[in-house]
Each structure stands twice: as structure tokens, then as C-alpha cells.
Scaffold this motif. Structure first.
Motif, PDB file in Angstrom:
ATOM      1  N   LYS A 171      -3.118   5.381  -1.767  1.00 41.49           N
ATOM      2  CA  LYS A 171      -3.608   4.341  -2.669  1.00 41.49           C
ATOM      3  C   LYS A 171      -4.183   3.178  -1.884  1.00 41.49           C
ATOM      4  N   GLU A 172      -4.974   2.367  -2.579  1.00 43.97           N
ATOM      5  CA  GLU A 172      -5.535   1.190  -1.947  1.00 43.97           C
ATOM      6  C   GLU A 172      -4.476   0.088  -1.833  1.00 43.97           C
ATOM      7  N   ARG A 173      -4.707  -0.784  -0.884  1.00 41.36           N
ATOM      8  CA  ARG A 173      -3.830  -1.936  -0.721  1.00 41.36           C
ATOM      9  C   ARG A 173      -4.029  -2.876  -1.912  1.00 41.36           C
ATOM     10  N   GLU A 174      -2.931  -3.317  -2.485  1.00 43.15           N
ATOM     11  CA  GLU A 174      -3.009  -4.175  -3.665  1.00 43.15           C
ATOM     12  C   GLU A 174      -2.197  -5.448  -3.480  1.00 43.15           C
ATOM     13  N   GLN A 176       0.842  -1.190   0.000  1.00 44.14           N
ATOM     14  CA  GLN A 176       0.000   0.000   0.000  1.00 44.14           C
ATOM     15  C   GLN A 176       0.874   1.236   0.000  1.00 44.14           C
TER      16      GLN A 176
END
Length: 126
Positions: free
Chosen positions: A42-45, A38
């Protein structure tokens, strides 16, 4: 309470390499394990996962060919070898353990994760 312990974070210049490690505190669960990341804002990917058998791996397109996930001999430790690092790889990296032996096609969804590590920072400078 089962915990995931991560190590190996740090700072490196672009093109460099780092290796992350994650160990589970229990020795009896050989579930799918992997890594998410992350970046700020931003979103966790999902980054990569390895099945409980160690024979199946999955990667995000952004890291294919550069990162390699592997399982330790004890099958409760997972490694992430990161080569050719780029500034866009800068993020907090989280170890993740799933509730199943196999990794599903939806592995990159955070809802699939049953246990998270505390995270380790990776910073890649240009």
C-alpha cells in the motif's frame, strides 16, 4: 545532519494500546510534525500531525477517536498514543517533519514532508 529518532513500536493484540515517540536531533526547529504509515503493498498514508505550537492537530479519518498525537514539553518530540488498535493498523510507522510551523490542509501528502524517520513496525494481531 538532523535526524528523527523513533521508538515504541511492537506487537499487540487487537484492542490493545501502544505509544510511539519521535525526537528530532536539533532543538531549534518547532515545525509541524507527525506520523505516516505504510502497510505492505500500500501507499504511505498520513496518520496524524501536530503544529509547531502544539495547539493544532489533524487526523486521518481511520484513526480519529482512537489515536492521539501530542507534543513534548521540549516541542521537538512528538508522541502518538494509539488505543483500540485494529489489525488494519498494522504497518511501518514513520515520523515526519514538515518545513513549516503550521500544518497545512495538505498535511497528508508525502510531498509536504521534509524529513523522515527510519520507521518503526506496529503489528496488531486479531
Amino acid at each position: 545532519q538532523v535526524q528523527l529518532a523513533e521508538s515504541g513500536g511492537g506487537s499487540v493484540q487487537a484492542g490493545g494500546s501502544l505509544r510511539l515517540s519521535c525526537s528530532a536531533s536539533d532543538a531549534y526547529s518547532f515545525n509541524c510534525m507527525g506520523w505516516f504509515r505504510q502497510a505492505p503493498g500500500k501507499e504511505r498514508e498520513g496518520v496524524a500531525v501536530v503544529s509547531g505550537s502544539g495547539r493544532s492537530t489533524y487526523y486521518a479519518d481511520s484513526v480519529k477517536g482512537r489515536f492521539t498525537i501530542s507534543q513534548g514539553d521540549d516541542r521537538t518530540t512528538v508522541y502518538l498514543q494509539m488505543n483500540s488498535l485494529k489489525p488494519e493498523d498494522t504497518a511501518m510507522y514513520y515520523c515526519a517533519r514538515y518545513g513549516t510551523y503550521s500544518c497545512s490542509s495538505g498535511w497528508d501528502a508525502t510531498a509536504e514532508v521534509r524529513l523522515w524517520g527510519q520507521g518503526t513496525q506496529i503489528t496488531v494481531s486479531s
